[in-house]
Design an enzyme around this catalytic site. Structure first.
Site, short mmCIF file in Angstrom:
data_model
loop_
_atom_site.label_atom_id
_atom_site.label_comp_id
_atom_site.label_asym_id
_atom_site.label_seq_id
_atom_site.Cartn_x
_atom_site.Cartn_y
_atom_site.Cartn_z
N ASN A 35 46.68 -39.41 76.17
CA ASN A 35 47.03 -38.56 75.47
C ASN A 35 46.10 -37.88 75.06
OD1 ASN A 35 48.47 -36.61 73.25
ND2 ASN A 35 47.83 -37.85 71.81
N HIS A 55 44.44 -35.57 72.03
CA HIS A 55 44.75 -34.85 70.92
C HIS A 55 43.19 -34.15 70.32
CE1 HIS A 55 46.12 -35.30 66.96
NE2 HIS A 55 45.38 -35.13 65.85
N SER A 104 39.51 -35.70 71.03
CA SER A 104 39.70 -37.05 71.78
C SER A 104 40.56 -37.29 72.49
CB SER A 104 39.76 -37.86 70.22
OG SER A 104 39.28 -37.61 69.69
N ASP A 133 48.81 -41.65 67.84
CA ASP A 133 47.03 -40.77 67.73
C ASP A 133 46.70 -41.86 67.22
OD1 ASP A 133 47.83 -38.34 68.64
OD2 ASP A 133 48.52 -37.71 66.28
C1 GAR Z 1 45.88 -29.27 73.44
O1 GAR Z 1 45.28 -28.44 72.38
C2 GAR Z 1 47.06 -30.84 72.82
O2 GAR Z 1 45.11 -31.01 72.60
C3 GAR Z 1 47.06 -30.30 71.25
O3 GAR Z 1 48.69 -28.98 72.02
C4 GAR Z 1 47.92 -28.52 72.72
C5 GAR Z 1 48.18 -28.03 74.08
O4 GAR Z 1 47.73 -27.05 74.47
N1 GAR Z 1 48.29 -31.52 71.22
C6 GAR Z 1 48.33 -32.57 70.52
O5 GAR Z 1 47.92 -31.74 69.27
C7 GAR Z 1 49.24 -33.47 70.49
N2 GAR Z 1 49.31 -34.25 68.92
P1 GAR Z 1 47.90 -26.66 76.13
O6 GAR Z 1 49.71 -26.51 75.76
O7 GAR Z 1 47.75 -25.78 76.18
O8 GAR Z 1 47.67 -27.60 77.23
#
Ligand code: GAR
Length: 219
Positions: free
Chosen positions: A114, A116, A143, A152
Site C-alpha cells: 500500500n 500512504h 510511505s 496503515d
Molecule cells: C495517493 O496520494 C495515495 O497515497 C493515497 O491516495 C492517493 C491516490 O492518488 N492513498 C491513500 O490515502 C490510502 N490510504 P492517485 O489515485 O492519483 O494514485
C-alpha cells in the site's frame, strides 16, 4: 496459486479514484526490462478515472462496487474472487480507499503493498496533509508498506520526504507528495518483482536480510 516465487510476476492493482500512481506503474512495468506486468486493475467505483487509464493501456479491468453489498465481508469476498481470477503474485493498492477485512488481508499476506500519503507511523487514516499542516510539521511525505491487519500500520518498506513551505495548503502538499509517490512506488514494485523484498513476521527482508530501517528516497 499465490506465490512470489515465479519468473514473471503478475501484478493486480486496486484503485478507487484518479489513478495517477497506477499510471506510473503501468508506464514503469511496460519498460522492456521490468520484471513483472500489470495484468488487471480493479476498482470499487464504477466511474473511477483509474479504469479509463487501464483501458487505454489495454489492461483488463474489473469493478466490485462496494455500494452493492450489505457487508464489508461480502464485498471483500467478491473482490477476492475477481482478484484471484488473475492469479496475482503481487497486489498493489494505489489509492484504494476501502478498509479491508482481516480475512482479505490474511489471504494476501506478504504480497500486498500500500502507498500512504504520510510519514508513517504519523497520520494513519484520512486527511493526512491537513493533519500535517495542523500539527505544524516542517516535513511530510509518503510511505510504502506491506499491508497487515493493522490499518496503515504494516511494516514500512520505503519513504520519501517533502518540505512543508509557508503558505502550503492540503492541496499543494498533496501535489508535492504525489510527485514523490510516482518516483517511489515503481522502485518498490520492481524490488518485489525481482524477489528482493519479503515480509517475514513483522520484518521487511531485503535481499534476504532484515531491513534495519525503511529505504529513504533522496532528492
Ligand atoms: C495517493 O496520494 C495515495 O497515497 C493515497 O491516495 C492517493 C491516490 O492518488 N492513498 C491513500 O490515502 C490510502 N490510504 P492517485 O489515485 O492519483 O494514485
Amino acid at each position: 496459486m499465490l506465490s512470489q516465487d515465479i519468473t514473471a510476476p503478475r501484478i493486480v492493482v486496486l484503485a478507487s479514484g484518479n489513478g495517477s500512481n497506477l499510471q506510473t506503474l503501468i508506464e514503469a512495468t511496460r519498460r522492456p526490462e521490468f520484471p513483472g506486468s500489470v495484468v488487471a486493475v480493479g476498482c470499487n467505483r464504477p466511474h473511477a478515472f483509474a479504469l479509463e487509464r487501464a483501458a487505454q493501456a489495454g489492461i483488463e479491468t474489473f469493478v466490485v462496487d462496494h455500494t452493492q453489498f450489505d457487508s464489508r465481508a461480502e464485498f471483500d469476498t467478491a473482490l477476492r474472487a475477481e482478484i484471484d481470477r488473475h492469479t496475482p503474485n503481487l497486489l498493489v493498492l494505489a489509492g484504494f480507499m476501502r478498509i479491508l477485512t482481516t480475512e482479505f488481508v490474511r489471504t494476501y499476506h506478504g504480497i500486498m503493498l500500500n502507498i500512504h500519503p504520510s510519514l508513517l507511523p504519523k497520520y494513519p487514516g484520512l486527511n493526512t496533509h491537513q493533519r500535517a499542516l495542523d500539527a505544524g510539521d516542517d516535513i511530510h511525505g509518503v510511505s510504502i508498506h506491506f499491508v497487515t491487519e493493522d490499518l496503515d500500520g504494516g511494516p514500512v518498506i520505503a519513504q520519501a520526504e517533502v518540505l512543508v513551505a509557508p503558505g502550503d495548503t492540503a492541496d499543494s502538499l498533496a501535489d508535492k507528495v504525489r510527485e514523490k509517490e510516482h518516483l517511489l512506488y515503481p522502485i518498490v514494485v520492481r524490488w518485489f518483482c525481482e524477489g528482493r523484498l519479503q515480509l517475514s513476521g513483522d520484518t521487511v527482508q531485503f535481499d534476504g536480510e532484515p531491513m534495519p530501517r525503511p529505504f529513504y528516497l533522496k532528492d
